[in-house]
Design a protein around this motif. Structure first.
Motif, PDB file in Angstrom:
ATOM      1  N   PHE A  22      41.732  38.366  29.535  1.00 17.81           N
ATOM      2  CA  PHE A  22      40.468  39.089  29.387  1.00 17.81           C
ATOM      3  C   PHE A  22      40.621  40.400  28.626  1.00 17.81           C
ATOM      4  CE2 PHE A  22      39.736  36.504  33.251  1.00 17.81           C
ATOM      5  CZ  PHE A  22      38.616  35.793  32.820  1.00 17.81           C
ATOM      6  N   GLU A  23      41.820  40.933  28.606  1.00 13.20           N
ATOM      7  CA  GLU A  23      42.048  42.201  27.918  1.00 13.20           C
ATOM      8  C   GLU A  23      42.837  42.005  26.631  1.00 13.20           C
ATOM      9  OE1 GLU A  23      43.784  44.766  30.849  1.00 13.20           O
ATOM     10  OE2 GLU A  23      41.938  44.846  32.046  1.00 13.20           O
ATOM     11  N   GLY A  56      49.471  40.999  32.836  1.00 14.42           N
ATOM     12  CA  GLY A  56      49.023  42.344  32.502  1.00 14.42           C
ATOM     13  C   GLY A  56      47.529  42.541  32.533  1.00 14.42           C
ATOM     14  N   GLY A  57      46.800  41.604  33.163  1.00 10.47           N
ATOM     15  CA  GLY A  57      45.356  41.743  33.242  1.00 10.47           C
ATOM     16  C   GLY A  57      44.774  40.866  34.319  1.00 10.47           C
ATOM     17  N   PRO A  58      43.445  40.915  34.517  1.00 14.82           N
ATOM     18  CA  PRO A  58      42.780  40.116  35.551  1.00 14.82           C
ATOM     19  C   PRO A  58      42.959  38.613  35.323  1.00 14.82           C
ATOM     20  CG  PRO A  58      41.318  41.813  34.675  1.00 14.82           C
ATOM     21  CD  PRO A  58      42.499  41.762  33.762  1.00 14.82           C
ATOM     22  N   THR A  59      42.756  37.852  36.381  1.00 13.64           N
ATOM     23  CA  THR A  59      42.881  36.398  36.325  1.00 13.64           C
ATOM     24  C   THR A  59      41.499  35.751  36.465  1.00 13.64           C
ATOM     25  OG1 THR A  59      43.071  36.022  38.705  1.00 13.64           O
ATOM     26  CG2 THR A  59      45.093  36.658  37.531  1.00 13.64           C
ATOM     27  N   HIS A  78      47.425  41.501  40.307  1.00 11.44           N
ATOM     28  CA  HIS A  78      46.068  41.308  39.804  1.00 11.44           C
ATOM     29  C   HIS A  78      45.428  40.137  40.537  1.00 11.44           C
ATOM     30  CE1 HIS A  78      47.326  43.602  36.097  1.00 11.44           C
ATOM     31  NE2 HIS A  78      46.089  44.049  36.242  1.00 11.44           N
ATOM     32  N   ASN A  79      44.110  40.195  40.688  1.00 10.36           N
ATOM     33  CA  ASN A  79      43.331  39.052  41.176  1.00 10.36           C
ATOM     34  C   ASN A  79      42.238  38.795  40.141  1.00 10.36           C
ATOM     35  OD1 ASN A  79      42.659  41.680  42.991  1.00 10.36           O
ATOM     36  ND2 ASN A  79      40.737  40.638  42.428  1.00 10.36           N
TER      37      ASN A  79
END
Length: 247
Positions: free
Chosen positions: A161-162, A208-211, A108-109
């Motif tokens: 974020f998620e 498990g999600g964006p950074t 992820h980025n």
């Protein structure tokens, strides 16, 4: 009158003229072929030789020019799209034969993708080529050759974020030398370009999600990366969306 001795001599001469096998010649695969026909040869099997590229695939001339000549390791982070938070990570190592690729890892980025001019809070990861010199984490040093700082400062509370928990995200981190002072702990907040240009851009454990701006990969892959990187090989990270890297 033909004597026994004369008969033997004539037979020997006949053998020399016709070759062994009496009217047949030996083929290269050991089977006789009729006299007067070309011998049949078995074609040698084709041998596939893997040739390592002299330049890392996917990097255009503008990007490649930024990779230091001394670099022998390159962590290439390729984003799926300019506004995508999905990417892949591959560690390349330069040998006498060329650049050899390791495994491809999902990553992820930042939430909003990539930018050529990173600013604090823009939720984009900076595009570019940056050196890798320092690491750290909440967990003990797994045996990396990079300078490693362990401490509770690498605690990551809250959610992403998620809605995913961030706990464990900083178990292992590698500082990306964007707007920071190399040779210091990843927790050092010195910002040579100024606070407005952001910072604290790391490779760290995926949650498990964006950074916010970092690049994250699975914990097992972070550990592999820490064990592989060697400061004597002048490692760098090359990061950005695929289109930008191909310039």
């Amino acid at each position: 009158m033909i004597t026994r001795r004369t008969h033997v001599a004539l037979l020997a001469a006949s053998v020399l003229l016709t070759g062994c096998g009496g009217g047949a010649v030996a083929s290269t695969d050991g089977r006789p072929t009729p006299s007067g026909e070309p011998s049949r040869t078995t074609p040698a099997p084709e041998i596939s030789v893997e040739v390592a590229p002299q330049q890392i695939p996917g990097l255009g001339p503008k990007t490649w020019a930024k990779v230091p000549a001394a670099a022998r390791q390159a962590v290439v982070v390729t984003g799926r799209g300019r506004d995508s938070s999905a990417s892949t990570v591959v560690l390349y190592e330069r040998t006498a034969a060329g650049w050899r690729a390791g495994a491809k890892w999902p990553a992820h980025n930042a939430l909003k993708g990539w930018t050529d001019h990173h600013l604090a809070g823009d939720l984009r990861s900076p595009i570019g080529v940056y050196t890798l010199t320092d690491a750290g984490g909440l967990l003990k040093d797994p045996g990396t050759k990079l300078t490693y700082d362990r401490g509770v400062g690498f605690t990551s509370p809250g959610t992403g974020f998620e809605g995913e928990p961030l706990a464990g995200s900083f178990d292992y981190v590698i500082a990306i030398n964007y707007n920071r002072q190399p040779g210091t702990s990843p927790l050092d907040w010195t910002r040579p370009l100024g606070a407005g240009r952001g910072g604290g851009i790391w490779l760290h454990v995926d949650h498990g999600g964006p950074t916010h701006g970092c690049v994250s990969i699975a914990e097992e892959h972070m550990k592999e990366l820490l064990l592989a990187l060697d400061p004597h090989l002048h490692p760098v990270v090359v990061m950005g969306d695929a289109t930008s890297l191909n310039r």
